[in-house]
Design a protein around this motif. Structure first.
Motif, PDB file in Angstrom:
ATOM      1  N   PHE A  47       0.882  -1.160   0.000  1.00 41.84           N
ATOM      2  CA  PHE A  47       0.000   0.000   0.000  1.00 41.84           C
ATOM      3  C   PHE A  47       0.920   1.209   0.000  1.00 41.84           C
ATOM      4  CE2 PHE A  47      -2.338  -3.426   2.018  1.00 41.84           C
ATOM      5  CZ  PHE A  47      -3.476  -3.431   1.234  1.00 41.84           C
ATOM      6  N   THR A  48       0.586   2.221  -0.779  1.00 44.59           N
ATOM      7  CA  THR A  48       1.540   3.313  -0.953  1.00 44.59           C
ATOM      8  C   THR A  48       0.953   4.675  -0.602  1.00 44.59           C
ATOM      9  OG1 THR A  48       0.925   3.510  -3.276  1.00 44.59           O
ATOM     10  CG2 THR A  48       2.827   2.127  -2.763  1.00 44.59           C
ATOM     11  N   TYR A  49       1.870   5.588  -0.376  1.00 41.06           N
ATOM     12  CA  TYR A  49       1.538   6.995  -0.151  1.00 41.06           C
ATOM     13  C   TYR A  49       2.520   7.792  -0.996  1.00 41.06           C
ATOM     14  CZ  TYR A  49       1.089  11.576   1.992  1.00 41.06           C
ATOM     15  OH  TYR A  49       0.893  12.917   2.190  1.00 41.06           O
ATOM     16  N   LEU A  50       1.998   8.648  -1.877  1.00 38.13           N
ATOM     17  CA  LEU A  50       2.844   9.455  -2.750  1.00 38.13           C
ATOM     18  C   LEU A  50       2.921  10.867  -2.189  1.00 38.13           C
ATOM     19  CD1 LEU A  50       4.451   9.821  -5.409  1.00 38.13           C
ATOM     20  CD2 LEU A  50       2.268  10.403  -6.501  1.00 38.13           C
ATOM     21  N   GLN A  51       4.136  11.280  -1.852  1.00 38.37           N
ATOM     22  CA  GLN A  51       4.339  12.635  -1.353  1.00 38.37           C
ATOM     23  C   GLN A  51       4.890  13.487  -2.497  1.00 38.37           C
ATOM     24  OE1 GLN A  51       7.588  13.492   1.397  1.00 38.37           O
ATOM     25  NE2 GLN A  51       6.117  14.609   2.662  1.00 38.37           N
ATOM     26  N   PHE A  71       0.980   6.539   9.302  1.00 38.82           N
ATOM     27  CA  PHE A  71       1.955   7.398   8.622  1.00 38.82           C
ATOM     28  C   PHE A  71       1.283   8.708   8.195  1.00 38.82           C
ATOM     29  CE2 PHE A  71       4.189   8.699   4.682  1.00 38.82           C
ATOM     30  CZ  PHE A  71       5.503   8.756   5.131  1.00 38.82           C
ATOM     31  N   LYS A  72       0.105   8.594   7.588  1.00 43.41           N
ATOM     32  CA  LYS A  72      -0.619   9.784   7.132  1.00 43.41           C
ATOM     33  C   LYS A  72      -1.042  10.655   8.314  1.00 43.41           C
ATOM     34  CE  LYS A  72      -3.706   8.749   3.791  1.00 43.41           C
ATOM     35  NZ  LYS A  72      -4.571   7.875   2.966  1.00 43.41           N
ATOM     36  N   MET A  73      -1.455  10.025   9.405  1.00 40.30           N
ATOM     37  CA  MET A  73      -1.821  10.779  10.615  1.00 40.30           C
ATOM     38  C   MET A  73      -0.621  11.568  11.131  1.00 40.30           C
ATOM     39  SD  MET A  73      -4.091   8.701  13.318  1.00 40.30           S
ATOM     40  CE  MET A  73      -5.452   7.724  12.779  1.00 40.30           C
ATOM     41  N   GLY A  83      10.226  11.882   6.707  1.00 43.04           N
ATOM     42  CA  GLY A  83      11.424  11.218   7.252  1.00 43.04           C
ATOM     43  C   GLY A  83      11.247  10.832   8.715  1.00 43.04           C
ATOM     44  N   ILE A  84      10.734  11.768   9.518  1.00 41.58           N
ATOM     45  CA  ILE A  84      10.536  11.482  10.946  1.00 41.58           C
ATOM     46  C   ILE A  84       9.428  10.453  11.126  1.00 41.58           C
ATOM     47  CG2 ILE A  84       9.773  12.467  13.144  1.00 41.58           C
ATOM     48  CD1 ILE A  84      11.336  14.989  12.442  1.00 41.58           C
ATOM     49  N   ALA A  85       8.355  10.562  10.340  1.00 46.76           N
ATOM     50  CA  ALA A  85       7.264   9.585  10.439  1.00 46.76           C
ATOM     51  C   ALA A  85       7.774   8.177  10.126  1.00 46.76           C
ATOM     52  CB  ALA A  85       6.125   9.957   9.486  1.00 46.76           C
ATOM     53  N   ARG A  86       8.629   8.082   9.110  1.00 45.74           N
ATOM     54  CA  ARG A  86       9.199   6.774   8.760  1.00 45.74           C
ATOM     55  C   ARG A  86      10.133   6.292   9.862  1.00 45.74           C
ATOM     56  NH1 ARG A  86      12.844   5.176   3.532  1.00 45.74           N
ATOM     57  NH2 ARG A  86      14.139   6.835   4.365  1.00 45.74           N
ATOM     58  N   LEU A 125      -1.347  16.022  21.326  1.00 46.39           N
ATOM     59  CA  LEU A 125      -2.483  16.937  21.326  1.00 46.39           C
ATOM     60  C   LEU A 125      -3.308  16.789  20.043  1.00 46.39           C
ATOM     61  CD1 LEU A 125      -3.687  19.282  23.045  1.00 46.39           C
ATOM     62  CD2 LEU A 125      -2.414  20.832  21.557  1.00 46.39           C
ATOM     63  N   ASP A 126      -2.611  16.753  18.891  1.00 47.55           N
ATOM     64  CA  ASP A 126      -3.305  16.679  17.596  1.00 47.55           C
ATOM     65  C   ASP A 126      -3.919  15.312  17.305  1.00 47.55           C
ATOM     66  OD1 ASP A 126      -2.387  19.239  17.294  1.00 47.55           O
ATOM     67  OD2 ASP A 126      -1.083  18.833  15.573  1.00 47.55           O
ATOM     68  N   LEU A 127      -3.251  14.237  17.757  1.00 48.47           N
ATOM     69  CA  LEU A 127      -3.662  12.901  17.310  1.00 48.47           C
ATOM     70  C   LEU A 127      -4.395  12.048  18.337  1.00 48.47           C
ATOM     71  CD1 LEU A 127      -0.512  11.909  15.238  1.00 48.47           C
ATOM     72  CD2 LEU A 127      -2.638  12.925  14.433  1.00 48.47           C
ATOM     73  N   LYS A 128      -4.374  12.434  19.600  1.00 50.25           N
ATOM     74  CA  LYS A 128      -4.982  11.597  20.633  1.00 50.25           C
ATOM     75  C   LYS A 128      -6.441  11.253  20.300  1.00 50.25           C
ATOM     76  CE  LYS A 128      -5.666  11.046  25.539  1.00 50.25           C
ATOM     77  NZ  LYS A 128      -5.238  11.451  26.869  1.00 50.25           N
ATOM     78  N   ASP A 129      -7.242  12.272  20.003  1.00 50.29           N
ATOM     79  CA  ASP A 129      -8.661  12.029  19.713  1.00 50.29           C
ATOM     80  C   ASP A 129      -8.847  11.219  18.434  1.00 50.29           C
ATOM     81  OD1 ASP A 129      -9.365  13.382  21.994  1.00 50.29           O
ATOM     82  OD2 ASP A 129      -9.713  15.291  20.971  1.00 50.29           O
ATOM     83  N   LYS A 130      -8.042  11.526  17.393  1.00 51.04           N
ATOM     84  CA  LYS A 130      -8.133  10.771  16.127  1.00 51.04           C
ATOM     85  C   LYS A 130      -7.832   9.294  16.376  1.00 51.04           C
ATOM     86  CE  LYS A 130      -6.724  14.336  12.832  1.00 51.04           C
ATOM     87  NZ  LYS A 130      -5.668  14.751  11.918  1.00 51.04           N
ATOM     88  N   VAL A 131      -6.756   9.049  17.123  1.00 53.46           N
ATOM     89  CA  VAL A 131      -6.327   7.677  17.397  1.00 53.46           C
ATOM     90  C   VAL A 131      -7.410   6.925  18.182  1.00 53.46           C
ATOM     91  CG1 VAL A 131      -4.714   6.373  18.849  1.00 53.46           C
ATOM     92  CG2 VAL A 131      -3.853   8.019  17.235  1.00 53.46           C
TER      93      VAL A 131
END
Length: 193
Positions: A47-51, A71-73, A83-86, A125-131
């Protein structure tokens, strides 16, 4: 744009692979987690993500769809690039990242190379609720405990106890023994009120 690639694995290193799809070789960046999950067969699907940036089009690949979503989150957080996400997905299992974000574990997030205190706090802060929305985590059990706590508190109020006083006692009991049932909370509270 490119949702997945399926083809023959031509080259493989811990950070990248080349997949031949109908005579075209796609260079795909991968995490160590994906590398460890790559099948031994020569035909693979990622499965891919194109940046797309001004100076480059970079393709990232994942064996699991869930890893791509994480990764997208992570990319949605200011201060976290591809780079940091990877690196995060290479340093920690996706489950560990989700867990750390859900419970607000700054130490775990900050342990990743390239993430400082502010970025770790922002990520939580940004991802807690999404997760928590996307993944039914242990927060579910916390909710159950909160329900038990609320029911116990309500029962104590009906019995005529002061709400503020009962709340303090019930909170302390719930903190000391998180797996306590409503009955256990009420019995303990009655002893302490």
């Amino acid at each position: 744009m490119i949702a997945h690639l399926q083809g023959k694995l031509v080259e493989k290193t811990p950070t990248e692979v080349v997949i031949d799809c109908g005579g075209v070789g796609y260079h795909v960046n991968i995490s160590l987690h994906t590398y460890s999950l790559l099948p031994k067969t020569e035909n693979i699907k990622l499965f891919t993500y194109l940046q797309i940036k001004e100076d480059a089009h970079t393709l990232f690949g994942f064996v699991e769809k869930s890893e791509r979503e994480i990764f997208k989150m992570l990319l949605s957080v200011s201060g976290i690039g591809a780079g940091i996400a990877r690196t995060m997905l290479s340093s920690l299992e996706p489950k560990q990242i989700i867990q750390a974000l859900a419970v607000g574990d700054i130490g775990t997030i900050q342990s990743i190379k390239g993430i400082g205190n502010k970025t770790a706090q922002r990520a939580i802060l940004d991802l807690k609720d999404k997760v928590l929305k996307v993944y039914d985590l242990d927060e579910v059990s916390m909710t159950a405990n909160n329900t038990n706590k609320d029911e116990a508190l309500s029962a104590l109020e009906v019995l005529g106890f002061n709400k503020k006083l009962a709340e303090k006692v019930v909170d302390r009991i719930a903190k000391d023994s998180p797996e306590a049932t409503v009955e256990m909370i009420i019995k303990q509270a009655l002893k302490n009120l």
